[in-house]
Design a protein around this motif. Structure first.
Motif, PDB file in Angstrom:
ATOM      1  N   THR A 142       0.675  -1.081   0.005  1.00 60.20           N
ATOM      2  CA  THR A 142      -0.051   0.323   0.103  1.00 60.20           C
ATOM      3  C   THR A 142       0.372   1.561  -0.109  1.00 60.20           C
ATOM      4  O   THR A 142       0.078   2.787  -0.089  1.00 60.20           O
ATOM      5  N   ARG A 144       3.762   1.286  -2.802  1.00 58.50           N
ATOM      6  CA  ARG A 144       4.012   1.709  -3.827  1.00 58.50           C
ATOM      7  C   ARG A 144       2.957   1.588  -4.069  1.00 58.50           C
ATOM      8  O   ARG A 144       2.639   2.760  -5.405  1.00 58.50           O
ATOM      9  N   PHE A 145       1.554   0.895  -4.173  1.00 60.28           N
ATOM     10  CA  PHE A 145       0.825   1.283  -5.061  1.00 60.28           C
ATOM     11  C   PHE A 145      -0.282   2.645  -3.740  1.00 60.28           C
ATOM     12  O   PHE A 145      -1.551   2.316  -2.933  1.00 60.28           O
ATOM     13  N   GLU A 197       2.110   1.281 -11.197  1.00 59.21           N
ATOM     14  CA  GLU A 197       0.804   1.980 -10.600  1.00 59.21           C
ATOM     15  C   GLU A 197       1.277   3.546 -10.863  1.00 59.21           C
ATOM     16  O   GLU A 197       0.670   4.391 -10.673  1.00 59.21           O
ATOM     17  N   GLU A 215      -5.276  -4.059  -6.016  1.00 57.66           N
ATOM     18  CA  GLU A 215      -3.678  -2.626  -6.972  1.00 57.66           C
ATOM     19  C   GLU A 215      -4.390  -1.044  -7.047  1.00 57.66           C
ATOM     20  O   GLU A 215      -4.407  -0.078  -6.617  1.00 57.66           O
ATOM     21  N   SER A 218      -5.767   0.134  -4.921  1.00 57.07           N
ATOM     22  CA  SER A 218      -5.404   0.961  -3.409  1.00 57.07           C
ATOM     23  C   SER A 218      -4.713   1.789  -4.265  1.00 57.07           C
ATOM     24  O   SER A 218      -4.144   3.092  -2.872  1.00 57.07           O
ATOM     25  N   CYS A 219      -4.294   2.339  -5.120  1.00 52.97           N
ATOM     26  CA  CYS A 219      -4.240   4.302  -5.639  1.00 52.97           C
ATOM     27  C   CYS A 219      -5.202   5.093  -5.898  1.00 52.97           C
ATOM     28  O   CYS A 219      -5.084   5.844  -6.597  1.00 52.97           O
ATOM     29  N   ARG A 278      -9.906   2.331  -1.624  1.00 44.13           N
ATOM     30  CA  ARG A 278      -8.163   2.241  -0.900  1.00 44.13           C
ATOM     31  C   ARG A 278      -8.427   2.091   0.848  1.00 44.13           C
ATOM     32  O   ARG A 278      -7.744   0.968   1.341  1.00 44.13           O
TER      33      ARG A 278
END
Length: 410
Positions: A142, A144-145, A197, A215, A218-219, A278
């Protein structure tokens, strides 16, 4: 602990490959000695090395036995059972579809199987083998993304992140969303990216299945489950539990997503889907907690802590982590340069368009002034003709009063 992670092919970007890299990176952060064994190295092996892990592609290069093995397919599970028969081995099963990704059913190889959704758990529990099944969730990095920008109130761009979405399903998506002015960009079939990402941060919607969807969430992007295998639509707090339990496969519903459903779903888009997604990932899919859970599984198999780290091994680990951080920093700087270059190009384009508009406005004003001058001349000519006509009428009345009276009668 010395841990060997294993996957027979580690050359392309895929769900099981990114899972193994994410897990390995978080185990390294906890101070463990992590290596990856594969028969086929490539882009993902390069990425794993960049993140502090050693990758070997031959059994002869394995070196001293690890304290525990975590395999992801039957090929490497048998390889390592033959090489290290006394090392406890766990297995991560990612698929209910591909037999090669199922755990070995021969006794004495795999004792515990980690599954990441209920669909795969049912498959593993149906095997003719005495296996301990541990249900965890997909881990997502979380950090990085993470969101780098806010999605638009009205969607304009969508990323199709899939190695399968092609043919008729892709054409249906293009037809339904293209009519609404959505630009579709793609990763996975013809083009891959070890840092998706970055592209996720430039779109409003991500279309895909499995880990790619998590992912995207998360972004902070609205995640739409749709693939050649089927579709479940938007992931929302209400739909999340059922979709996650099914492995985010797109096969949960009884009906497929036809063009009309794709169009109506698009009308339900909201940037709030990204924020709520997220939160779901942070709550249920944190990679650090997942690494702790995997260590519990390995310890439960009898894997000890192994030899304590030496000064040399710890310095080496810190250097690899430093290199990983620097590599990420270099990548971010490169992306910032590309972003700045795009911004500069956009600024130049805007300036050129403004200058062109200014010139066109000036030209239009000049043309309008010319037209007004011509119009003024016409008016002056009309005034002259009107005055001449009035003079002629007056002369006519003087010369022939009766003609003037007749004209008045007309």
């Amino acid at each position: 602990m010395r841990i060997l992670l294993a996957n027979s092919a580690f050359h392309r970007v895929g769900g099981s490959e990114t899972y193994l890299t994410t897990l390995g990176e978080n185990l390294v952060r906890l101070g463990h000695d992590v290596r990856i064994y594969t028969r086929v190295a490539g882009d993902m092996a390069m990425l794993a090395r960049r993140r502090g892990m050693e990758v070997v592609d031959s059994v002869d290069d394995l070196g001293a036995p690890a304290d525990a093995v975590l395999a992801q397919d039957g090929i490497v599970a048998h390889d390592l059972a033959a090489a290290w028969p006394d090392v406890p081995q766990a297995f991560v099963c990612h698929s209910s579809l591909f037999d090669v990704q199922q755990p070995p059913i021969v006794p004495g190889i795999t004792a515990s199987v980690i599954v990441l959704n209920d669909r795969v758990r049912r498959r593993v529990e149906a095997l003719n083998a005495d296996l301990d099944v541990v249900r965890l969730t997909q881990p997502i990095d979380t950090q990085r993304f993470s969101p780098t920008s806010a999605p638009n109130q009205r969607p304009t761009r969508a990323l199709v992140l899939s190695t399968y979405l092609d043919g008729a399903p892709r054409r249906a998506l293009e037809e339904a969303w293209g009519r609404a002015g959505i630009e579709l960009v793609s990763l996975g079939i013809d083009e891959v990216d070890l840092a998706p990402e970055v592209l996720m941060g430039t779109v409003d919607i991500v279309v895909g299945k499995g880990r790619a969807v998590l992912e995207a969430m998360s972004c902070g992007r609205a995640a739409y489950v749709f693939d050649s295998f089927g579709g479940d639509g938007w992931i929302t707090p209400e739909s999340y539990a059922a979709v996650e339990a099914d492995g985010i496969t797109g096969q949960l519903g009884d009906q497929g997503l036809d063009t009309s459903r794709l169009e109506s779903d698009l009308a339900d888009y909201s940037p709030e889907l990204g924020r709520l997604g997220r939160e779901l990932v942070l709550r249920h899919h944190d990679a650090r907690r997942h690494a702790h859970d995997v260590l519990d599984v390995l310890t439960g198999l009898g894997a000890g802590h192994g030899r304590p780290p030496t000064l040399e091994s710890e310095v080496g680990r810190q250097i690899r982590l430093r290199w990983s951080a620097e590599a990420e920093l270099f990548g971010l700087r490169a992306e910032m340069r590309r972003t700045n270059a795009r911004a500069d190009n956009l600024e130049v384009w805007v300036a050129e368009e403004v200058e062109l508009a200014r010139k066109e406005t000036t030209h239009a004003r000049d043309e309008l002034a010319t037209v007004l001058e011509e119009l003024e001349k016409v008016r002056e000519r009309v005034d002259v003709l009107t005055e001449r006509n009035q003079r002629l009428r007056r002369r006519l009345r003087r010369l022939d009063p009766e003609a003037d009276a007749g004209s008045a009668d007309d």
